[in-house]
Motif scaffolding. Sequence first.
Motif, PDB file in Angstrom:
ATOM      1  N   ALA A 272      15.940 -39.415   2.735  1.00  0.00           N
ATOM      2  CA  ALA A 272      16.440 -40.651   2.134  1.00  0.00           C
ATOM      3  C   ALA A 272      17.307 -41.426   3.122  1.00  0.00           C
ATOM      4  N   LEU A 273      17.749 -40.752   4.198  1.00  0.00           N
ATOM      5  CA  LEU A 273      18.612 -41.390   5.187  1.00  0.00           C
ATOM      6  C   LEU A 273      17.945 -41.564   6.549  1.00  0.00           C
ATOM      7  N   TYR A 274      16.954 -40.743   6.867  1.00  0.00           N
ATOM      8  CA  TYR A 274      16.323 -40.749   8.187  1.00  0.00           C
ATOM      9  C   TYR A 274      14.810 -40.883   8.050  1.00  0.00           C
ATOM     10  N   ALA A 275      14.219 -41.784   8.854  1.00  0.00           N
ATOM     11  CA  ALA A 275      12.764 -41.956   8.869  1.00  0.00           C
ATOM     12  C   ALA A 275      12.286 -42.047  10.314  1.00  0.00           C
ATOM     13  N   ALA A 276      11.574 -41.017  10.756  1.00  0.00           N
ATOM     14  CA  ALA A 276      11.025 -41.018  12.118  1.00  0.00           C
ATOM     15  C   ALA A 276       9.662 -41.684  12.099  1.00  0.00           C
ATOM     16  N   HIS A 277       9.640 -42.929  11.658  1.00  0.00           N
ATOM     17  CA  HIS A 277       8.431 -43.747  11.617  1.00  0.00           C
ATOM     18  C   HIS A 277       8.577 -44.840  12.667  1.00  0.00           C
ATOM     19  N   GLY A 278       7.476 -45.240  13.267  1.00  0.00           N
ATOM     20  CA  GLY A 278       7.526 -46.228  14.338  1.00  0.00           C
ATOM     21  C   GLY A 278       8.131 -47.544  13.909  1.00  0.00           C
ATOM     22  N   GLY A 279       8.776 -48.207  14.887  1.00  0.00           N
ATOM     23  CA  GLY A 279       9.304 -49.538  14.629  1.00  0.00           C
ATOM     24  C   GLY A 279      10.718 -49.759  15.105  1.00  0.00           C
ATOM     25  N   CYS A 280      11.431 -48.690  15.467  1.00  0.00           N
ATOM     26  CA  CYS A 280      12.788 -48.854  15.992  1.00  0.00           C
ATOM     27  C   CYS A 280      12.806 -48.350  17.433  1.00  0.00           C
ATOM     28  N   PHE A 281      13.294 -49.192  18.332  1.00  0.00           N
ATOM     29  CA  PHE A 281      13.302 -48.886  19.761  1.00  0.00           C
ATOM     30  C   PHE A 281      14.722 -49.055  20.277  1.00  0.00           C
ATOM     31  N   PRO A 282      15.186 -48.136  21.115  1.00  0.00           N
ATOM     32  CA  PRO A 282      16.551 -48.290  21.626  1.00  0.00           C
ATOM     33  C   PRO A 282      16.663 -49.444  22.621  1.00  0.00           C
ATOM     34  N   ILE A 283      17.760 -50.175  22.545  1.00  0.00           N
ATOM     35  CA  ILE A 283      18.098 -51.138  23.593  1.00  0.00           C
ATOM     36  C   ILE A 283      18.840 -50.327  24.643  1.00  0.00           C
ATOM     37  N   ILE A 284      18.208 -50.182  25.805  1.00  0.00           N
ATOM     38  CA  ILE A 284      18.727 -49.308  26.851  1.00  0.00           C
ATOM     39  C   ILE A 284      19.233 -50.141  28.017  1.00  0.00           C
ATOM     40  N   LEU A 285      20.492 -49.926  28.386  1.00  0.00           N
ATOM     41  CA  LEU A 285      21.044 -50.562  29.576  1.00  0.00           C
ATOM     42  C   LEU A 285      20.829 -49.635  30.757  1.00  0.00           C
ATOM     43  N   ARG A 286      20.264 -50.187  31.817  1.00  0.00           N
ATOM     44  CA  ARG A 286      20.017 -49.419  33.032  1.00  0.00           C
ATOM     45  C   ARG A 286      21.323 -48.823  33.547  1.00  0.00           C
ATOM     46  N   GLY A 287      21.343 -47.514  33.760  1.00  0.00           N
ATOM     47  CA  GLY A 287      22.533 -46.849  34.260  1.00  0.00           C
ATOM     48  C   GLY A 287      23.552 -46.493  33.198  1.00  0.00           C
ATOM     49  N   THR A 288      23.318 -46.929  31.966  1.00  0.00           N
ATOM     50  CA  THR A 288      24.258 -46.658  30.870  1.00  0.00           C
ATOM     51  C   THR A 288      23.614 -45.826  29.774  1.00  0.00           C
ATOM     52  N   GLY A 289      22.425 -46.248  29.329  1.00  0.00           N
ATOM     53  CA  GLY A 289      21.733 -45.567  28.239  1.00  0.00           C
ATOM     54  C   GLY A 289      21.628 -46.458  27.022  1.00  0.00           C
TER      55      GLY A 289
END
Length: 198
Positions: A143-160
């Motif tokens: 009800a709180l977590y869904a490992a379904h496609g559609g969310c992508f991390p915004i990743i800063l180079r050298g930071t994460g």
Amino acid sequence: MKYLDDPGLLMGVRPDERSARRLLLCLDRCDDRGREQYAVMPELREQEERLQFDRFDHDDAWALGARLVGLARERGHAVTVDIRLGDHQLFHYALHGTSADNDDWIERKIRVVRRFGHSSYLVGQTYRDRGTTFEEKSHLDAALYAAHGGCFPIILRGTGPVGTVTVSGLPQLDDHRLVVEALELFLDSRGSDKEAGS
């Protein structure tokens, strides 16, 4: 049957597009239970290594969000788009045909990305590759977590990872593809802007 290393599948495809094309070919081959037959982890990880930012701010969130909404409108997709930097929601737009259920899916996908540091599709695929599901083996509340496609991390180079860009409304693979396409277009245009300014 053609396999991923068959050069015929990639004829006429620019070298910089080949890894993305391999991913799509790979993901389109499913068994009768809808489980992907071929390993996609290298391609999914490559996306996260390639689709990184040198900086990301409020204006970038607006531009990326507008690009996602534009792509969805062109294709007649009823999706909700959400972009966050940390806990700060910088962009949120729901196209006609969406509902509050899409907002719930977005929250659940974001929690997966924040917890694991990878795209929600990659996390779900990790479990599928092991012959199980995220819901069965993660021990997290569905009800709180869904490992379904559609969310992508915004990743800063050298930071994460510093934020998320999320789409909800399509089948999970299509949600994932739409986010990846928008990120590719956005980052390509930013590269073109740098070249024009030099």
